[in-house]
Design an enzyme around this catalytic site. Sequence first.
Site, short mmCIF file in Angstrom:
data_model
loop_
_atom_site.label_atom_id
_atom_site.label_comp_id
_atom_site.label_asym_id
_atom_site.label_seq_id
_atom_site.Cartn_x
_atom_site.Cartn_y
_atom_site.Cartn_z
NE ARG A 46 44.93 36.27 56.87
CZ ARG A 46 45.07 37.01 57.97
NH1 ARG A 46 45.42 38.29 57.89
NH2 ARG A 46 44.86 36.49 59.15
CE1 TYR A 98 37.80 35.90 31.87
CE2 TYR A 98 37.17 36.66 34.04
CZ TYR A 98 37.53 35.64 33.19
OH TYR A 98 37.62 34.36 33.66
CG ASP A 170 42.08 42.95 33.28
OD1 ASP A 170 43.18 42.47 32.94
OD2 ASP A 170 41.10 42.26 33.59
CE LYS A 195 43.00 33.84 32.08
NZ LYS A 195 42.12 35.00 32.13
#
Length: 386
Positions: A46, A98, A170, A195
């Site tokens: 992690r 978005y 973004d 994407k």
Amino acid sequence: MNIETKLVQAGTKKDPATGSISTPIYQNATFEHPELGRSTGFDYSRTANPTRKALEEAIAILEEGNAGFAFSSGMAAITTVLFLFKSGDHIVISDDLYGGTYRLLEEIFVNYGISATYVDTSCISQVEEAIKEETVALFIETPTNPLMKITDLAAISKLAKENDLLTIVDNTFLTPFLQKPIQSGADIVIHSASKYIGGHNDVIGGLVVTATEELSAKVGRLQNSAGAILGPQDSWLLLRGLKTLAIRMERQQENAQKIAEWLEKHELVKSVYYPGLANHPGREIMEKQCSGFGAMISFEVTEVSIVADLLKNVNVISFAESLGGVESLITYPTTQTHADIPKEYREEKGVSDYLLRFSIGIENVQDLIADLNQAFQCSKQKIIHS
Ligand SMILES: *Cc1c(COP(=O)(O)O)cnc(C)c1O
């Protein structure tokens, strides 16, 4: 070194033991310590995993930032960045954005006292007016989703610095191949790597790049504390995606330019939103801060009935959400990506029932145009006969 070369080098030669060209997938949770007080640099996956680390280093180099962080999705990346803020804080954000980011702020973060004002960030004075005493950050999408509005990143970053705010960008639609927000003064860059970076519609992931050591330390601590990390297999897929990003993007935007020009002339098309078109209002800023116009097009058809026909009759192009992959996808923001944004608000901002969003893939452009043409033809027949 040029970015095409940097992209191919993403994650290469990271394994001194074997010299493996491709970063191995370290499918591993915990690491043995050599002795008390010593570590190999890896303790628990992690906190850090070698495959994920190779990806995180690669994206930091590509965005020209201080450090990179990989998350289980774009939304996990955005959520973790928003954890930088506390109750009472306020952010100013692009109004054409978005849908998932809007939902995250309006359904979740609002409960923790973090508020947002949505403005057209392509208009600097609107951003300036929205800044309040409590404002801590400007959150920008450029081009916006789905209306392709362009924000001047240098002007936004300057305004943010004057007001002691963070600039968060973004960068999903353009990737560092076409736009590097940190060069324009941004503090944090976010990607939905599902994407263009993944590029094959086969992986969900998110990336964050921070500009300074101080921010890197904070985001690193949040990543480890909140724990929404990307697994080693998916990290490897994103490393592989990066290697071909340049050639995919080049082909995709070349196709997009031709399709946008073709759509512009079509009798059943009312308007086309693509920053590569000569009359696009954001074109000049795009030319200043980007090295290309990307491969996302939105367009409005002349009658609502055309939408259903088009989505039903495309064959090469798929009717599906998401974007950026090698396969061309077409979607209907009204019922898909932007369904969680209230109708009046959505329409006021220009996301109408006539609007389709098109992610252009790497297929032969003539095949894509032929596919659109036959799908439009089906609508036209109906219109003539009705
Ligand atoms: C898809 C997308 C997101 C969300 O990313 P996921 O990987 O789907 O969680 C955020 N921002 C933009 C611009 C996107 O297109």
